[in-house]
Write a protein that holds these residues in place. Structure first.
Motif, PDB file in Angstrom:
ATOM      1  N   GLY A   1      -3.946   4.589   0.419  1.00 60.47           N
ATOM      2  CA  GLY A   1      -4.959   4.539   1.481  1.00 60.47           C
ATOM      3  C   GLY A   1      -5.995   3.437   1.315  1.00 60.47           C
ATOM      4  O   GLY A   1      -6.157   2.601   2.209  1.00 60.47           O
ATOM      5  N   PRO A   2      -6.718   3.410   0.180  1.00 61.21           N
ATOM      6  CA  PRO A   2      -7.759   2.389   0.029  1.00 61.21           C
ATOM      7  C   PRO A   2      -7.184   0.962   0.056  1.00 61.21           C
ATOM      8  O   PRO A   2      -7.816   0.048   0.587  1.00 61.21           O
ATOM      9  N   ALA A   3      -5.978   0.782  -0.489  1.00 61.82           N
ATOM     10  CA  ALA A   3      -5.360  -0.545  -0.484  1.00 61.82           C
ATOM     11  C   ALA A   3      -4.987  -0.951   0.939  1.00 61.82           C
ATOM     12  O   ALA A   3      -5.159  -2.111   1.335  1.00 61.82           O
ATOM     13  N   LEU A   4      -4.500   0.009   1.732  1.00 60.86           N
ATOM     14  CA  LEU A   4      -4.134  -0.290   3.120  1.00 60.86           C
ATOM     15  C   LEU A   4      -5.364  -0.682   3.931  1.00 60.86           C
ATOM     16  O   LEU A   4      -5.306  -1.570   4.790  1.00 60.86           O
ATOM     17  N   ALA A   5      -6.501  -0.038   3.643  1.00 62.60           N
ATOM     18  CA  ALA A   5      -7.734  -0.374   4.361  1.00 62.60           C
ATOM     19  C   ALA A   5      -8.143  -1.817   4.065  1.00 62.60           C
ATOM     20  O   ALA A   5      -8.555  -2.558   4.963  1.00 62.60           O
ATOM     21  N   LEU A   6      -7.992  -2.227   2.794  1.00 62.72           N
ATOM     22  CA  LEU A   6      -8.338  -3.606   2.438  1.00 62.72           C
ATOM     23  C   LEU A   6      -7.345  -4.598   3.039  1.00 62.72           C
ATOM     24  O   LEU A   6      -7.729  -5.690   3.471  1.00 62.72           O
TER      25      LEU A   6
ATOM     26  N   THR B   1       1.471  -4.066   6.559  1.00 62.26           N
ATOM     27  CA  THR B   1       2.389  -3.817   5.433  1.00 62.26           C
ATOM     28  C   THR B   1       3.594  -4.753   5.460  1.00 62.26           C
ATOM     29  O   THR B   1       4.144  -5.066   4.414  1.00 62.26           O
ATOM     30  N   ASP B   2       3.993  -5.230   6.639  1.00 65.56           N
ATOM     31  CA  ASP B   2       5.125  -6.157   6.685  1.00 65.56           C
ATOM     32  C   ASP B   2       4.805  -7.485   6.010  1.00 65.56           C
ATOM     33  O   ASP B   2       5.705  -8.237   5.641  1.00 65.56           O
TER      34      ASP B   2
ATOM     35  N   ALA C   1       1.034  -1.929  -4.145  1.00 62.28           N
ATOM     36  CA  ALA C   1       0.919  -0.947  -5.231  1.00 62.28           C
ATOM     37  C   ALA C   1       0.029  -1.484  -6.346  1.00 62.28           C
ATOM     38  O   ALA C   1      -0.748  -0.734  -6.947  1.00 62.28           O
ATOM     39  N   ALA C   2       0.111  -2.794  -6.624  1.00 65.42           N
ATOM     40  CA  ALA C   2      -0.738  -3.381  -7.675  1.00 65.42           C
ATOM     41  C   ALA C   2      -2.209  -3.245  -7.291  1.00 65.42           C
ATOM     42  O   ALA C   2      -3.057  -2.901  -8.115  1.00 65.42           O
ATOM     43  N   LEU C   3      -2.507  -3.503  -6.012  1.00 70.22           N
ATOM     44  CA  LEU C   3      -3.882  -3.350  -5.538  1.00 70.22           C
ATOM     45  C   LEU C   3      -4.311  -1.888  -5.613  1.00 70.22           C
ATOM     46  O   LEU C   3      -5.425  -1.566  -6.074  1.00 70.22           O
ATOM     47  N   ALA C   4      -3.415  -0.988  -5.193  1.00 69.72           N
ATOM     48  CA  ALA C   4      -3.747   0.441  -5.209  1.00 69.72           C
ATOM     49  C   ALA C   4      -4.007   0.922  -6.638  1.00 69.72           C
ATOM     50  O   ALA C   4      -4.925   1.705  -6.881  1.00 69.72           O
ATOM     51  N   ARG C   5      -3.201   0.442  -7.599  1.00 68.79           N
ATOM     52  CA  ARG C   5      -3.412   0.829  -8.996  1.00 68.79           C
ATOM     53  C   ARG C   5      -4.750   0.319  -9.518  1.00 68.79           C
ATOM     54  O   ARG C   5      -5.462   1.019 -10.229  1.00 68.79           O
TER      55      ARG C   5
END
Lengths: 203, 203
Positions: free
Chosen positions: A100-105, A113-114, A122-126
């Motif tokens: 979620g937070p990574a998608l917002a950024l 996402t494409d 995933a790297a950003l989300a981690r």
């Protein structure tokens, strides 16, 4: 040239060159006898790349991945960027990751996402999850600053991608991904130190 | 709370908590009997910080250094920034290092050597030397973009430093130094990928 000269030219010891040959990150030389091979300028350049990656903290598996991209570059610059990035930080499976937070950024960066290569989101989300676990929230104006200024940096980098040959573009993208990161981090720390010095003094 | 509850609260196993106690990165609990100790909220917070650092790839020696800064924060924000930075990437001696290119960038960032903390300029010089060894030159407009935009980011970060308590400032600076770096690198890679997608398409 013989392996001893390759060693002198590249500053890499013969033992280490033999290790890179065994690990197949450096291509075999041309056999001139059953016990001897000869090496060319391409080997000197390749050793420079390998040493730079190793110095930057990339492990031998990462080096092998980068070399594979250099030897078989994908045709599109989009795939090239993504593969260079994945070569150095292979995507890890992590089912529990909250994207979620990574998608917002991602949305604030102007992408969807494409646009992302597997593993990048995933790297950003981690990274964001690690901040969260530490109880650290990036203040909103700081996050806005990251989005604005990293977009500008990425655009400048892309504008400068060489187009005269695929090999030049590959080198630029792969090395620009890996080797420039320590430069960016060092510049940020120094810039912070200068800003602190101006604001609070040095004592 | 007992160590089992501390484990449940923090998500860190009892064995790992005992390891952190032995390594002295987590302070001893309060002894309530010869074989039992009790732990408080400060331990939960500290475990969050330790796990975040470990997840970010910081080794146990680096964690110990960061914890030392957290426990004995220097009085000036300038020293705090420098020590946080040095705690995670301890300065290495390197007599052969050519500081010239790093000094030129320092000048463009608007600082001088007095603004730098020991090791920071050397870290930049090493990163630039690694690029050089790989035969990679950052194009001038890209370097200019790094200088401009990382200055802006550093200023935004400094402007947001909490001032209500020394502990809050220390946490912000130490964690902002270490844990935010992966966020910045991930954002840069995604921003590059978006720019490539817009320019060249995704195929």
């Amino acid at each position: 040239m013989r392996i001893s000269e390759l060693s002198a030219r590249s500053g890499v010891s013969v033992a280490t060159i033999k290790y890179y040959l065994r690990e197949r990150v450096l291509p075999e030389g041309e056999r001139v006898s059953p016990t001897q091979a000869t090496y060319g300028e391409a080997h000197v350049r390749r050793l420079g790349v390998i040493r730079a990656l190793v110095d930057a903290g990339v492990g031998i598996a990462g080096v092998r991945n980068v070399v594979a991209v250099l030897e078989n570059p994908p045709e599109s610059p989009y795939a090239l960027l993504g593969e260079a990035s994945a070569a150095v930080n292979p995507p890890e499976a992590d089912d529990d990751l909250d994207l979620g937070p990574a998608l917002a950024l991602l949305d604030r960066l102007g992408g969807d996402t494409d646009d992302c290569y597997p593993g990048q989101l995933a790297a950003l989300a981690r990274a964001l999850a690690a901040l969260d676990r530490a109880g650290f929230a990036v203040p909103a104006p700081v996050l806005a600053s990251y989005v604005e200024h990293l977009r500008a940096i990425a655009q400048a980098e892309l504008d400068a991608t060489p187009t005269e040959s695929a090999e030049a573009a590959v080198r630029y993208v792969v090395l620009g991904t890996v080797l420039v990161e320590p430069v960016i981090l060092a510049l940020r720390r120094i810039a912070e130190q200068i800003a602190a010095s101006r604001r609070f003094g040095r004592d």
